[in-house]
Structure formats: structure tokens, C-alpha cells
Write a protein that holds these residues in place. Structure first.
Motif, mmCIF file in Angstrom:
data_model
loop_
_atom_site.group_PDB
_atom_site.id
_atom_site.type_symbol
_atom_site.label_atom_id
_atom_site.label_comp_id
_atom_site.label_asym_id
_atom_site.label_seq_id
_atom_site.Cartn_x
_atom_site.Cartn_y
_atom_site.Cartn_z
ATOM 1 N N TYR A 94 11.073 -1.160 19.776
ATOM 2 C CA TYR A 94 9.829 -1.880 19.560
ATOM 3 C C TYR A 94 8.618 -0.955 19.544
ATOM 4 C CZ TYR A 94 12.671 -5.976 20.516
ATOM 5 O OH TYR A 94 13.641 -6.940 20.463
ATOM 6 N N ASP A 95 8.848 0.317 19.798
ATOM 7 C CA ASP A 95 7.767 1.296 19.811
ATOM 8 C C ASP A 95 8.039 2.304 18.704
ATOM 9 O OD1 ASP A 95 5.957 3.331 20.279
ATOM 10 O OD2 ASP A 95 6.164 3.255 22.459
ATOM 11 N N ARG A 96 7.158 2.354 17.705
ATOM 12 C CA ARG A 96 7.406 3.219 16.550
ATOM 13 C C ARG A 96 7.539 4.683 16.955
ATOM 14 N NH1 ARG A 96 2.628 5.774 15.146
ATOM 15 N NH2 ARG A 96 0.800 4.952 16.226
ATOM 16 N N LYS A 97 6.825 5.098 18.002
ATOM 17 C CA LYS A 97 6.880 6.487 18.438
ATOM 18 C C LYS A 97 8.221 6.818 19.096
ATOM 19 C CE LYS A 97 1.895 6.943 19.162
ATOM 20 N NZ LYS A 97 0.819 7.235 20.135
ATOM 21 N N GLU A 98 8.880 5.793 19.626
ATOM 22 C CA GLU A 98 10.136 6.016 20.330
ATOM 23 C C GLU A 98 11.347 5.975 19.404
ATOM 24 O OE1 GLU A 98 10.877 6.691 23.578
ATOM 25 O OE2 GLU A 98 8.747 7.022 23.898
ATOM 26 N N VAL A 99 11.179 5.448 18.193
ATOM 27 C CA VAL A 99 12.324 5.312 17.288
ATOM 28 C C VAL A 99 12.916 6.677 16.952
ATOM 29 C CG1 VAL A 99 13.075 4.565 15.002
ATOM 30 C CG2 VAL A 99 11.523 3.129 16.320
ATOM 31 N N ALA A 100 12.055 7.603 16.491
ATOM 32 C CA ALA A 100 12.533 8.946 16.155
ATOM 33 C C ALA A 100 13.012 9.683 17.406
ATOM 34 C CB ALA A 100 11.426 9.740 15.466
ATOM 35 N N LYS A 101 12.312 9.481 18.512
ATOM 36 C CA LYS A 101 12.704 10.127 19.771
ATOM 37 C C LYS A 101 14.084 9.664 20.209
ATOM 38 C CE LYS A 101 11.121 10.730 24.554
ATOM 39 N NZ LYS A 101 10.071 10.368 25.540
ATOM 40 N N ASN A 102 14.322 8.369 20.076
ATOM 41 C CA ASN A 102 15.627 7.840 20.442
ATOM 42 C C ASN A 102 16.704 8.321 19.473
ATOM 43 O OD1 ASN A 102 16.509 6.291 22.648
ATOM 44 N ND2 ASN A 102 17.023 4.586 21.315
ATOM 45 N N GLY A 103 16.313 8.500 18.206
ATOM 46 C CA GLY A 103 17.247 9.044 17.224
ATOM 47 C C GLY A 103 17.689 10.450 17.602
ATOM 48 N N LYS A 104 16.763 11.232 18.144
ATOM 49 C CA LYS A 104 17.103 12.584 18.594
ATOM 50 C C LYS A 104 18.078 12.537 19.769
ATOM 51 C CE LYS A 104 12.744 14.601 17.022
ATOM 52 N NZ LYS A 104 11.447 15.214 17.411
ATOM 53 N N THR A 105 17.933 11.503 20.612
ATOM 54 C CA THR A 105 18.879 11.337 21.721
ATOM 55 C C THR A 105 20.273 11.039 21.178
ATOM 56 O OG1 THR A 105 17.152 10.513 23.200
ATOM 57 C CG2 THR A 105 19.424 9.983 23.775
ATOM 58 N N PHE A 106 20.345 10.146 20.199
ATOM 59 C CA PHE A 106 21.626 9.848 19.556
ATOM 60 C C PHE A 106 22.239 11.132 18.998
ATOM 61 C CE2 PHE A 106 22.416 5.213 18.737
ATOM 62 C CZ PHE A 106 21.425 4.721 19.571
ATOM 63 N N PHE A 107 21.398 11.908 18.312
ATOM 64 C CA PHE A 107 21.880 13.135 17.670
ATOM 65 C C PHE A 107 22.360 14.141 18.717
ATOM 66 C CE2 PHE A 107 21.423 17.207 15.468
ATOM 67 C CZ PHE A 107 22.048 16.923 14.263
ATOM 68 N N THR A 108 21.612 14.269 19.814
ATOM 69 C CA THR A 108 21.985 15.200 20.884
ATOM 70 C C THR A 108 23.325 14.816 21.501
ATOM 71 O OG1 THR A 108 19.661 15.644 21.407
ATOM 72 C CG2 THR A 108 21.285 16.153 23.114
ATOM 73 N N VAL A 109 23.474 13.527 21.793
ATOM 74 C CA VAL A 109 24.733 13.044 22.379
ATOM 75 C C VAL A 109 25.890 13.289 21.422
ATOM 76 C CG1 VAL A 109 25.979 10.995 23.152
ATOM 77 C CG2 VAL A 109 23.600 11.321 23.832
ATOM 78 N N SER A 110 25.654 13.074 20.130
ATOM 79 C CA SER A 110 26.722 13.284 19.144
ATOM 80 C C SER A 110 27.164 14.741 19.118
ATOM 81 C CB SER A 110 26.249 12.852 17.754
ATOM 82 O OG SER A 110 25.343 13.788 17.202
ATOM 83 N N CYS A 111 26.205 15.652 19.193
ATOM 84 C CA CYS A 111 26.539 17.083 19.187
ATOM 85 C C CYS A 111 27.353 17.461 20.422
ATOM 86 C CB CYS A 111 25.260 17.921 19.120
ATOM 87 S SG CYS A 111 24.391 17.795 17.541
ATOM 88 N N VAL A 112 26.965 16.912 21.573
ATOM 89 C CA VAL A 112 27.700 17.187 22.814
ATOM 90 C C VAL A 112 29.137 16.687 22.697
ATOM 91 C CG1 VAL A 112 27.869 16.621 25.268
ATOM 92 C CG2 VAL A 112 25.650 17.186 24.272
ATOM 93 N N LEU A 113 29.304 15.487 22.170
ATOM 94 C CA LEU A 113 30.650 14.920 22.031
ATOM 95 C C LEU A 113 31.508 15.743 21.074
ATOM 96 C CD1 LEU A 113 29.915 11.075 21.857
ATOM 97 C CD2 LEU A 113 30.795 12.383 23.790
ATOM 98 N N LEU A 114 30.923 16.164 19.964
ATOM 99 C CA LEU A 114 31.684 16.946 18.989
ATOM 100 C C LEU A 114 32.047 18.323 19.538
ATOM 101 C CD1 LEU A 114 29.753 15.980 15.722
ATOM 102 C CD2 LEU A 114 32.012 15.191 16.450
ATOM 103 N N VAL A 115 31.138 18.911 20.315
ATOM 104 C CA VAL A 115 31.441 20.203 20.943
ATOM 105 C C VAL A 115 32.586 20.050 21.940
ATOM 106 C CG1 VAL A 115 30.568 21.945 22.549
ATOM 107 C CG2 VAL A 115 29.172 21.235 20.604
ATOM 108 N N PHE A 116 32.529 18.998 22.751
ATOM 109 C CA PHE A 116 33.605 18.749 23.712
ATOM 110 C C PHE A 116 34.923 18.478 22.993
ATOM 111 C CE2 PHE A 116 30.616 18.614 27.132
ATOM 112 C CZ PHE A 116 31.373 18.798 28.283
ATOM 113 N N ALA A 117 34.850 17.785 21.872
ATOM 114 C CA ALA A 117 36.063 17.516 21.099
ATOM 115 C C ALA A 117 36.680 18.822 20.613
ATOM 116 C CB ALA A 117 35.742 16.611 19.920
ATOM 117 N N GLY A 118 35.826 19.719 20.096
ATOM 118 C CA GLY A 118 36.320 21.003 19.607
ATOM 119 C C GLY A 118 36.889 21.861 20.715
ATOM 120 N N LEU A 119 36.170 21.936 21.839
ATOM 121 C CA LEU A 119 36.651 22.737 22.969
ATOM 122 C C LEU A 119 37.964 22.191 23.517
ATOM 123 C CD1 LEU A 119 33.291 23.331 24.906
ATOM 124 C CD2 LEU A 119 34.566 24.990 23.534
#
Length: 267
Positions: A94-119
Motif C-alpha cells: 500500500y506504500d509506493r515507496k515500499e513496493v520496490a524495496k520489498n521487491g529487493k527483499t524478494f530478490f535477496t531471498v531468492s539469491c540466498v536460496l539459489l546459493v544454498f541450493a548450489g552449495l
């Protein structure tokens, strides 16, 4: 903090310490306030914060969920991580400023999961545990790819929302064609985004899209048609002769137009 229980032209009624307190409407100035919102009045009595209540959720009481906590639960047991991510996104969308910020959180979590998958995969392969290696991929990769896709879209969406808001509210651009020229996005994309922003109440309550003209109209702001009518009422016109065909046309001083006959620019 107090909940708004009634709003009238004269006062705003809030629940305060097990009783109802009426506050003069002018105290809140032109701020849009509705029943169900949470009001926090500062100690000095002159400042206040309005926390809208959407989807039955109080922004004031909903705890903030950190990225570290989300990452931890995704690694430990990712269904819980998904739930926490959903709760955080439910609030921040509901906060336009938080949409992109939350998207970065999604992206960060995805990178962590993929790194753990590879390791995990290569570690298990090195130890000859092929079934465990496959399980590591199944456990982490689908969630990682989904969050990567979702996060990338949210980052792009947040940037678009911010651009629209700046143009519409800050620069008073209201026509979809002008927003398209300014941002480079298609009118259809802009229309869909603005409808979503209105639905999420990112703009003031009462904002709507005029599909006939292709314009977003904010409350207490004149539409393009009204502004144009007022402008033309005071504009100065003069008659210009087309240098190509000799036809005459009455146009506004300082403007460039086309000849009605040969379509050559005149002004």
C-alpha cells in the motif's frame, strides 16, 4: 493510538481510553481520514500520524518483519518464510515507496536460496549423496526462481509507481498520453498500473480514471477538460496565413498548428 469510529464535517470521533473523544475536523486539515483508520497524536498535541486500515489490518500495530528473519526461515523451513514474506508484502504494497524495496527483499531471498541450493548440491555430489543432492535442488530452486521472478517484477513495478506519482501529484500531469511520453511506457501499461494504484489507495481517496478522455482525476483538482476550457477563455488568438497554400486559420498566439487544407505547419 486510537481508532476512528466516526467522521463528519464537524468532527472526527476516535476511541480513546475506553471512551469516545470528538476532535474538530479542522484539526486534521485537509488530510483524508476514514472510519477504521488508526490515529496517533503526538505528545505536543499539534502533530499526528494516520495509519490507514486496509484488508482488516492495522498499519500501526502490524509488526515489521525484517529481511534477516525472512531469510532465516526460508533456509530453515521455507513455507514459514513464504508466510512471513506474504505478511510483509501485504502491508508494504500500500506504500509506493515500499513496493520496490520489498521487491529487493524478494530478490535477496531468492539469491540466498539459489546459493544454498548450489552449495548443497555440489557438496552432496562430492560426498556421493546423489539423492540428497537432488532433494536440495527440489527444496530450494523452485522457491528461489519464483522469488527472483517476483522480486524483479516488483522492483520494476515500484519504479513505475514512483514515476507516475511524481508526475501526477508533483507535476500535475493527468493525461495518459502525456504520462506515456514522459515515462516511455505504453498507455495500456499505465492504465493498468494506475488502476492498481487507485485500488491500493496509493492516491487520495476519490481518485478515478476517466476512460473517455484517458485521464486520471484527483479529488479537489480540476480535470484537463476544465483546465483547457479556462485556459482557452483567456487565450489570445490571431489569424495566420499558410505560406504554402494561402489559406487562413485562427490559432492561439505562440502555438504551432496545421493548415486545414495542406496540413503544413503554421504559427
Amino acid at each position: 493510538m486510537s481508532r476512528v469510529v466516526k467522521v463528519s464535517e464537524e468532527y472526527v470521533a476516535i476511541s480513546y481510553k475506553d471512551r469516545i473523544k470528538k476532535i474538530p475536523r479542522e484539526y486534521f486539515g485537509g488530510v483524508d481520514i476514514s472510519v477504521g483508520d488508526i490515529v496517533e497524536i503526538k505528545k505536543n498535541g499539534r502533530e499526528f500520524t494516520i495509519y490507514p486500515s486496509y484488508d482488516g489490518m492495522d498499519f500501526a500495530t502490524e509488526p515489521y518483519i525484517s529481511t534477516k528473519k525472512i531469510v532465516f526461515w526460508f533456509i530453515l523451513f521455507y513455507p514459514v518464510g513464504f508466510y512471513l514474506l506474504y505478511k510483509r508484502n501485504r502491508k508494504s504494497k500500500y506504500d509506493r515507496k515500499e513496493v520496490a524495496k520489498n521487491g529487493k527483499t524478494f530478490f535477496t531471498v531468492s539469491c540466498v536460496l539459489l546459493v544454498f541450493a548450489g552449495l548443497g548440491f555440489f557438496s552432496c555430489i562430492a560426498n556421493g549423496e546423489f539423492s540428497t543432492a537432488f532433494s536440495a535442488l527440489v527444496y530450494f530452486v523452485p522457491a528461489g526462481l519464483f522469488l527472483n521472478y517476483k522480486g524483479s517484477n516488483m522492483i520494476a513495478e515500484g519504479k513505475r509507481y514512483d514515476a507516475y506519482y511524481t508526475l501526477v501529484v508533483g507535476q500535475e500531469e493527468s493525461l495518459l498520453r502525456e504520462l506515456s511520453l514522459a515515462t516511455g511506457y505504453t498507455k495500456e501499461t499505465i492504465r493498468e498500473d494506475l488502476e492498481r494504484m487507485i485500488e491500493l489507495k496509493i492516491f487520495e481517496r476519490g481518485t478515478y480514471l476517466d476512460e473517455r478522455i484517458g485521464e486520471i482525476v484527483l479529488p479537489n483538482r480540476k480535470s484537463f477538460a476544465t483546465r483547457e476550457k479556462e485556459r482557452l477563455a483567456t487565450a489570445v488568438f490571431h489569424t495566420v496565413k499558410c505560406p504554402a497554400c494561402g489559406a487562413s486559420k485562427k490559432i492561439e498566439v505562440g502555438k504551432i498548428d496545421k493548415c486545414d487544407y495542406c496540413q503544413k505547419p503554421i504559427g
